[in-house]
Design an enzyme around this catalytic site. Sequence first.
Site, PDB file in Angstrom:
ATOM      1  N   SER A 143       0.280  -0.932   0.148  1.00 58.22           N
ATOM      2  CA  SER A 143       0.301   0.091   0.192  1.00 58.22           C
ATOM      3  C   SER A 143       1.266   1.152  -0.413  1.00 58.22           C
ATOM      4  O   SER A 143       1.900   2.154   0.567  1.00 58.22           O
ATOM      5  CB  SER A 143      -0.791   0.202   1.501  1.00 58.22           C
ATOM      6  OG  SER A 143      -1.240   1.015   1.462  1.00 58.22           O
ATOM      7  N   TYR A 157      -1.598  -0.390  10.143  1.00 58.22           N
ATOM      8  CA  TYR A 157      -1.796  -1.068   8.785  1.00 58.22           C
ATOM      9  C   TYR A 157      -0.710  -0.657   7.942  1.00 58.22           C
ATOM     10  O   TYR A 157      -0.627  -1.649   7.273  1.00 58.22           O
ATOM     11  CB  TYR A 157      -3.975  -0.080   8.206  1.00 58.22           C
ATOM     12  CG  TYR A 157      -3.895  -0.712   6.568  1.00 58.22           C
ATOM     13  CD1 TYR A 157      -4.313  -2.038   6.213  1.00 58.22           C
ATOM     14  CD2 TYR A 157      -3.237  -0.211   5.990  1.00 58.22           C
ATOM     15  CE1 TYR A 157      -4.447  -2.481   4.916  1.00 58.22           C
ATOM     16  CE2 TYR A 157      -3.381  -0.286   4.083  1.00 58.22           C
ATOM     17  CZ  TYR A 157      -3.699  -1.775   3.852  1.00 58.22           C
ATOM     18  OH  TYR A 157      -4.390  -2.118   2.404  1.00 58.22           O
TER      19      TYR A 157
END
Length: 248
Positions: A143, A157
Site C-alpha cells: 500500500s 495498517y
Amino acid sequence: MKKVMIVTGGGRGIGAATARLAAQRGYAVGVNYLSNDAAASSVVATIRDAGGEAVALQANVAVEAEVVAMFQEADRRLGPLSALVNNAGMLQKQMRLEDMDAERLRRVLDTNVVGAFLCAREAVRRMSSRHGGSGGAIVNVSSAAARTGSPGEYVDYAASKGALDTMTIGLAHEVAADGIRVNGVRPGFIYTDMHASGGEPGRVDRVKQFVPLKRGGTAEEVAAAILWLLSDEAAYTTGGFIDVAGGR
C-alpha cells in the site's frame, strides 16, 4: 505447461480483479477467501463462464494449518504452482494509535504480515529449484500507506504494509537464485469496499483531491500492474515495486 496462480483475498476488490485478469492471461486460478463464499464463487463462475479454470479455496491466511491445507488443495485441484499474489489484507476502524489496543494490532498484523509470510513460504517450497520446482513469481500487494504512514487513521495498517515491503526485498534476494522473483505493488486510493471496514465507504472521493491525477484508482488498474510483474516481460525485475497511486 499450465500456469497456476493462487490469489489470496480473491473474492473482492483487487484480488477479484487480479483473478479475472489472470484467467484471461491463461492462468488456472485458486481464489482464496476467508468467509464470503458467495463472492469467491461468483469470481470462479465468471472465470469458468469465459472458458477459464478456477476454484474457490477457503482459508484464513493467518492460521498456519489452514494455509498449508489450502496449498495442498490447490496442488490437487490445479497442479504445480507458478504464481502467488499475496493480496489478503485487512484494516480496522479509523483511529489514532493512542486509542488502539493489542487485540486490534494482532488482528491486523496476523493477517497482513504473518499471513503473507506463511503463504510465501508455501509458495517457495513448491516453486524453488532447491526443492525440485520450476521457478515462479510472487507479488505482494502492499500500500502507498507504507510510505505515508496513514496518520490519524491506520498507522497499524501502514506499519503492516511496511513490513510487507521489507519482506518483499529480503525474500527477493533470498530466492533469486532459486528461480523465483518477488515484487510488490503499492496501491493508493482505490475504489474497493475495504474502506467500509474502516468506517468510511466514501473515503476515496474525500481524499482524491490530494492525488496528483485528481481521481481514485480502480482495482483493474492495480491488477494490470500485478500481472505485468508476474509476466515474462518482467523477467529481469525482482525486489521492485510499482506504485499504483496516481502520483501520490
